[in-house]
Design a protein around this motif. Sequence first.
Motif, PDB file in Angstrom:
ATOM      1  N   THR A 142      -0.048 -25.091  75.278  1.00 22.50           N
ATOM      2  CA  THR A 142      -1.164 -26.050  75.281  1.00 22.50           C
ATOM      3  C   THR A 142      -2.319 -25.604  74.396  1.00 22.50           C
ATOM      4  O   THR A 142      -3.376 -26.233  74.397  1.00 22.50           O
ATOM      5  N   LEU A 147     -11.370 -27.500  81.267  1.00 24.60           N
ATOM      6  CA  LEU A 147     -10.314 -26.578  81.685  1.00 24.60           C
ATOM      7  C   LEU A 147      -9.763 -26.955  83.056  1.00 24.60           C
ATOM      8  O   LEU A 147      -8.545 -26.999  83.259  1.00 24.60           O
ATOM      9  N   GLY A 195      -2.359 -20.656  85.773  1.00 19.03           N
ATOM     10  CA  GLY A 195      -2.680 -20.640  84.347  1.00 19.03           C
ATOM     11  C   GLY A 195      -4.178 -20.628  84.101  1.00 19.03           C
ATOM     12  O   GLY A 195      -4.671 -19.880  83.252  1.00 19.03           O
ATOM     13  N   TYR A 197      -6.245 -17.520  82.483  1.00 13.55           N
ATOM     14  CA  TYR A 197      -7.100 -17.702  81.299  1.00 13.55           C
ATOM     15  C   TYR A 197      -8.472 -17.073  81.543  1.00 13.55           C
ATOM     16  O   TYR A 197      -8.994 -16.334  80.698  1.00 13.55           O
ATOM     17  N   LEU A 234      -4.130 -22.624  74.299  1.00  7.57           N
ATOM     18  CA  LEU A 234      -5.226 -21.835  74.852  1.00  7.57           C
ATOM     19  C   LEU A 234      -5.075 -20.342  74.628  1.00  7.57           C
ATOM     20  O   LEU A 234      -6.052 -19.598  74.749  1.00  7.57           O
ATOM     21  N   VAL A 235      -3.878 -19.874  74.339  1.00 10.88           N
ATOM     22  CA  VAL A 235      -3.625 -18.440  74.174  1.00 10.88           C
ATOM     23  C   VAL A 235      -2.602 -18.237  73.061  1.00 10.88           C
ATOM     24  O   VAL A 235      -1.669 -19.034  72.914  1.00 10.88           O
ATOM     25  N   TYR A 269      -6.837 -29.437  81.752  1.00 10.57           N
ATOM     26  CA  TYR A 269      -5.780 -28.452  81.517  1.00 10.57           C
ATOM     27  C   TYR A 269      -5.083 -27.990  82.793  1.00 10.57           C
ATOM     28  O   TYR A 269      -3.906 -27.629  82.766  1.00 10.57           O
ATOM     29  N   LYS A 280       2.776 -21.492  79.303  1.00 10.26           N
ATOM     30  CA  LYS A 280       2.108 -22.797  79.384  1.00 10.26           C
ATOM     31  C   LYS A 280       0.775 -22.766  78.638  1.00 10.26           C
ATOM     32  O   LYS A 280       0.413 -23.743  77.965  1.00 10.26           O
ATOM     33  N   LEU A 281       0.043 -21.648  78.768  1.00  8.70           N
ATOM     34  CA  LEU A 281      -1.216 -21.514  78.034  1.00  8.70           C
ATOM     35  C   LEU A 281      -0.965 -21.502  76.526  1.00  8.70           C
ATOM     36  O   LEU A 281      -1.741 -22.073  75.753  1.00  8.70           O
ATOM     37  N   GLU A 282       0.117 -20.840  76.103  1.00 12.66           N
ATOM     38  CA  GLU A 282       0.462 -20.813  74.681  1.00 12.66           C
ATOM     39  C   GLU A 282       0.816 -22.218  74.185  1.00 12.66           C
ATOM     40  O   GLU A 282       0.370 -22.653  73.120  1.00 12.66           O
ATOM     41  N   VAL A 288      -1.212 -26.586  83.133  1.00 10.33           N
ATOM     42  CA  VAL A 288      -0.875 -25.154  83.189  1.00 10.33           C
ATOM     43  C   VAL A 288      -0.875 -24.618  84.610  1.00 10.33           C
ATOM     44  O   VAL A 288      -0.452 -23.480  84.834  1.00 10.33           O
TER      45      VAL A 288
END
Length: 459
Positions: A86, A27, A39, A43, A88-89, A31, A82-84, A35
């Motif tokens: 990549t 992470l 970000g 998370y 992650l969310v 990541y 950005k999380l979506e 993000v």
Amino acid sequence: MFASTDPREPFYVANKVELDDEKERVLTRLYQPLVGILGVGLYITLMSEFDSVPLAGDYKTLYQLQDQTDSSLKDIFDAIHKLEATGLVKTYVGNNPILGEVIIFEILPIPAAQEFFKTFLLSSLLLEKVGSYAYQRLVDDFTPRKFRGLENAQEVTSGFFDVFHLNKEKAIEPEQEVKAASQKVGDSPKKGINIGHNVAEIDWQFLIDSFELYHIDKKEITLHKNEISQIINFYDLSELEFVNVTLPTLSSASNKLDIRAIQLAANENYGSRTNSKIISNQIKQANEDKVKNNVAEPNLSEKEKELEKNMATLKPVDFLQDLKKAKRQFATSAERVAAFKIENNYGISMELANAVIYGCLQSNLSLYLRSAERIINDWASHEITTAAEAIVYMRKRKQAKQERQERSYTPKRYYQPKPPRPVQGVDWDNYHPESEKEGPVLSKEEMNEIFRKYGKNND
């Protein structure tokens, strides 16, 4: 793409995920460049908000999320997007009978590093964000290291039936209760990272026919279909552009596709295309706003007008050569490549590219692409779209810098030695020995008394 502007809107997290040391390492190192620090923090914050399905009074609000992250709603949803993107969310919008619209976040687990690097969209974006040198270091850090002593060692591991005694019939045909448990738990998770929708429709037959001319078998295209799709979508390539970027990576000694080499070639040739579109749109919008608001042309001195004329008429490589010649230097091959990229890779006009080159050489001895990118970002944020505006902007910044230096200037204080203290000397011109006072004269008896007192006799 969803975003809320109401800080009172409730939300909840629909699931719980675990974050061990290795996943935290993925992470923060893989990541976070994608993000951002917000970000990553968001998370982890959402992970801690899981509370199964809370009561209506227990729902958190976006305002509380703002307070926890010390960020605006716009920054929070930019980070969520950005999380979506990549993987992650996932974000959902539901309805609660009491609260109305409710935002639901599903937290997806951090994948293994191997899955990350096999997802070429993520891997390519990481390469573009951190650069080739840092990217290779990350690849080396996450490459599994195997103990070589196992190659010649003999395995003596115990088997299942060596240790446990299970009815053979149950081993072949498990009981109904075991089958039911398997179905209830569900299938094993599919490998790979879901990073959003691939919108490009790819003409696979065109690719197969094109590569067949270079003796690349159809099976090779099918084998790397997922990676090819990711590269085409990430860099927004047409099928022909993908073929063209692949050709330099082909080898006469092999009929295989080198996906790693194709990824690097695509990043080299098309990696800045997204930035170019963004900057071009910003410049177009800024020019439209200036026309709409009747913004006057900047005032230039005669010397600045001559500079603007050179920026508007000379090719960036020639303009660079003239600037270096004025400094009694020559443009290196790396500087000429940088000048070419400044003109072609960032969606700016020729005159603005020359202004960027001029700005770089005002503060550096050489032209560096990294310095040029900082200037382009700075000017884009200040809506500078012409060479004249750039010249005035640089002039004002130089004046402001000089004023700051003058305000902070303190004159040097030099040490002033104190004059020597006057010493009263003898006035030899007016000196007369008889003027000195005579000392006391002792009688012979007084002197004998003194010597007797100290144990001596006066002869």
